[in-house]
Design a protein around this motif. Structure first.
Motif, PDB file in Angstrom:
ATOM      1  N   ALA A 172      52.736   2.613  81.383  1.00 50.23           N
ATOM      2  CA  ALA A 172      53.078   3.952  81.869  1.00 50.23           C
ATOM      3  C   ALA A 172      51.877   4.890  81.835  1.00 50.23           C
ATOM      4  O   ALA A 172      51.172   4.978  80.827  1.00 50.23           O
ATOM      5  CB  ALA A 172      54.210   4.540  81.026  1.00 50.23           C
ATOM      6  N   TYR A 173      51.654   5.596  82.938  1.00 49.39           N
ATOM      7  CA  TYR A 173      50.619   6.629  83.011  1.00 49.39           C
ATOM      8  C   TYR A 173      51.163   7.955  82.491  1.00 49.39           C
ATOM      9  O   TYR A 173      52.349   8.258  82.645  1.00 49.39           O
ATOM     10  CB  TYR A 173      50.165   6.830  84.453  1.00 49.39           C
ATOM     11  N   ARG A 174      50.274   8.738  81.921  1.00 47.85           N
ATOM     12  CA  ARG A 174      50.600  10.136  81.668  1.00 47.85           C
ATOM     13  C   ARG A 174      50.076  10.922  82.859  1.00 47.85           C
ATOM     14  O   ARG A 174      48.873  11.143  83.011  1.00 47.85           O
ATOM     15  CB  ARG A 174      49.949  10.650  80.380  1.00 47.85           C
ATOM     16  N   LEU A 175      50.981  11.325  83.736  1.00 50.96           N
ATOM     17  CA  LEU A 175      50.595  11.990  84.973  1.00 50.96           C
ATOM     18  C   LEU A 175      50.846  13.487  84.864  1.00 50.96           C
ATOM     19  O   LEU A 175      51.986  13.919  84.697  1.00 50.96           O
ATOM     20  CB  LEU A 175      51.402  11.432  86.147  1.00 50.96           C
ATOM     21  N   ASP A 176      49.774  14.261  84.975  1.00 51.67           N
ATOM     22  CA  ASP A 176      49.909  15.710  84.998  1.00 51.67           C
ATOM     23  C   ASP A 176      49.832  16.256  86.419  1.00 51.67           C
ATOM     24  O   ASP A 176      50.385  17.296  86.729  1.00 51.67           O
ATOM     25  CB  ASP A 176      48.810  16.359  84.149  1.00 51.67           C
ATOM     26  N   ARG A 177      49.085  15.526  87.270  1.00 52.12           N
ATOM     27  CA  ARG A 177      48.877  15.960  88.647  1.00 52.12           C
ATOM     28  C   ARG A 177      48.881  14.755  89.586  1.00 52.12           C
ATOM     29  O   ARG A 177      48.549  13.655  89.193  1.00 52.12           O
ATOM     30  CB  ARG A 177      47.527  16.693  88.793  1.00 52.12           C
ATOM     31  N   LEU A 178      49.213  15.005  90.852  1.00 51.77           N
ATOM     32  CA  LEU A 178      49.138  13.961  91.851  1.00 51.77           C
ATOM     33  C   LEU A 178      47.701  13.654  92.244  1.00 51.77           C
ATOM     34  O   LEU A 178      47.403  12.583  92.754  1.00 51.77           O
ATOM     35  CB  LEU A 178      49.914  14.380  93.109  1.00 51.77           C
ATOM     36  N   SER A 179      46.802  14.623  92.056  1.00 49.68           N
ATOM     37  CA  SER A 179      45.423  14.469  92.504  1.00 49.68           C
ATOM     38  C   SER A 179      44.645  13.467  91.665  1.00 49.68           C
ATOM     39  O   SER A 179      43.523  13.116  92.000  1.00 49.68           O
ATOM     40  CB  SER A 179      44.707  15.829  92.475  1.00 49.68           C
ATOM     41  N   GLY A 180      45.203  12.997  90.567  1.00 53.18           N
ATOM     42  CA  GLY A 180      44.541  11.977  89.761  1.00 53.18           C
ATOM     43  C   GLY A 180      45.583  11.123  89.075  1.00 53.18           C
ATOM     44  O   GLY A 180      46.655  11.605  88.710  1.00 53.18           O
TER      45      GLY A 180
END
Length: 444
Positions: free
Chosen positions: A314-322
């Motif tokens: 699982a990724y920790r996603l804060d933004r779609l841009s990265g």
């Protein structure tokens, strides 16, 4: 206490981070008290400019021009506000927040990370390193990796034009006791799969462009040569791999908006203009949702997704841009994220979530973990990006995890921590952790 007490320098950084954060809050509050009208107006104008700019990207013709003009005028209006202090306070607050973040990073160090269980192993006797000289703008030549490998007793195998990387890796695996790859993430996945099949330990040398796999392994991506030390005495641990069909990937597979954009012939040479040209067809008011069907555990309401991300852990996603990073590579599960955009209605909320790094708060965002995941579609071929490589595959697309499938060696002195593993989640946790460090206790 679960570790040694933080040093005086780290405690000083914790104090500095807390003071910078407090100063940012005080500056914002004072500005609001002294001239609340102009400060609120400045924030509103910035929000309008941002939303108008994003909305312009998903429109055609006159609508795009009008929205772009609105964005420019809103920015100009901020600069023309009569009270200069109102214009200055925003970058000042931002600067204090950046200073607080940098000081907090030093103060917390790697205390929050869960260290993977690793065994100390001896030097390789017959180490082999495959190299792609075209990856990362020529990092193999830039860092003279062929010579560096030979000096460490490692046999280099340089990929030439027309060579079959898998065939070279299979041949190398016949006589190697440690197998490695210097190249991008797509090449890393292929050679890692060969190492897995032969039961060999694997070495990742970050000689690609972004090197997300190396980042989450805890390697220093800027010190490419140092990764070769994994052929000497090293730390070895097991990590997961992921499969789409029978193809292994080490990072992620993306479907929907991103996968469609990267299929465009001009994407690699002109990313910004290609994205700007594609978005009206993909997310504009007249566009249709992608034909991607899937199951969400315990939820029969499955809105059509514009972005589907399936990752090896699982990724920790804060933004779609990265694509962020992963706290661990040994969870034994896939990370699954879907994002649905109700076109113009949801665009302001999506932009706000993107700008504030609060993607998980966006209503169309869903994330969960599973050992298997299937995506079906009425299309004959589905666009998909796998570890950065643009592909078209026949549905259904079947994903599954391979827990503990790969033995990975990393240098003993490598950082050993992915950014997501060492970073607090949210402002509240960050403040609590900094207070612990300031008090002389370990962050965790």
């Amino acid at each position: 206490m679960t570790g040694p007490a933080p040093s005086l320098a780290r405690r000083a950084c914790a104090l500095g981070a807390l003071l910078a954060l407090a100063a940012a809050i005080v500056v914002a509050v004072l500005a609001a008290v002294r001239n609340p009208g102009q400060l609120v107006l400045a924030v509103v104008l910035l929000v309008i400019a941002t939303i108008a700019a994003w909305a312009a990207l998903v429109r055609h013709g006159i609508a795009r021009i009008v929205l772009a003009v609105v964005a420019v005028l809103a920015l100009a209006a901020v600069a023309l506000l009569p009270d200069l202090r109102t214009f200055v306070v925003l970058p000042l607050v931002l600067g204090l927040m950046v200073l607080a973040a940098l000081a907090a990073r030093v103060a917390i160090g790697h205390d929050l990370a869960r260290r993977a269980r690793a065994d100390r192993v001896g030097p390789a006797r017959h180490g082999v390193l495959l190299m792609n000289p075209r990856s990362g703008g020529g990092k193999v030549a830039q860092f003279d990796l062929e010579r560096e490998a030979r000096e460490r007793g490692v046999t280099p195998v340089v990929l030439r034009r027309g060579d079959d990387l898998r065939a070279l890796a299979e041949e190398a695996a016949k006589h190697a006791d440690v197998l490695g790859m210097a190249g991008g993430d797509g090449s890393q996945a292929l050679v890692a799969d060969v190492a897995r099949r032969h039961g060999l330990p694997y070495v990742c040398v970050p000689a690609g462009t972004r090197n997300h796999f190396a980042l989450d392994l805890g390697l220093d991506r800027d010190n490419v040569t140092a990764a070769l030390d994994a052929y000497g005495e090293a730390a070895e641990h097991r990590i997961d791999l992921a499969l789409i069909g029978d193809r292994v990937f080490v990072n992620n597979a993306s479907l929907g908006v991103y996968a469609t954009v990267v299929q465009s012939p001009g994407y690699r040479d002109a990313k910004v203009s290609t994205v700007a040209g594609q978005l009206p067809q993909l997310l504009g008011p007249e566009s249709e949702h992608f034909d991607l069907q899937y199951r969400v555990p315990g939820d029969d309401d499955r809105p059509p997704a514009d972005i589907v991300l399936v990752s090896n852990g699982a990724y920790r996603l804060d933004r779609l841009s990265g694509f962020g990073s992963r706290e661990r590579l040994d969870s034994g599960s896939l990370g699954i994220v879907t994002v649905s955009v109700d076109r113009a209605r949801d665009l302001p909320a999506l932009v706000t979530a993107e700008l504030t790094g609060q993607l998980a708060r966006y209503p169309g965002y869903r994330a969960w973990q599973a050992e298997e995941f299937v995506v079906t579609s009425g299309q004959s071929l589905v666009d998909i990006g796998v570890d950065g490589e643009a592909l078209q595959l026949e549905p259904p697309l079947r994903f599954r995890t391979l827990p503990g499938a790969l033995r990975v060696r990393v240098p003993l002195d490598a950082p050993g921590v992915a950014p997501a593993a060492a970073t607090p989640q949210g402002m509240g946790e960050a403040v609590r952790v900094l207070l612990r460090v300031l008090a002389g206790r370990p962050a965790r």
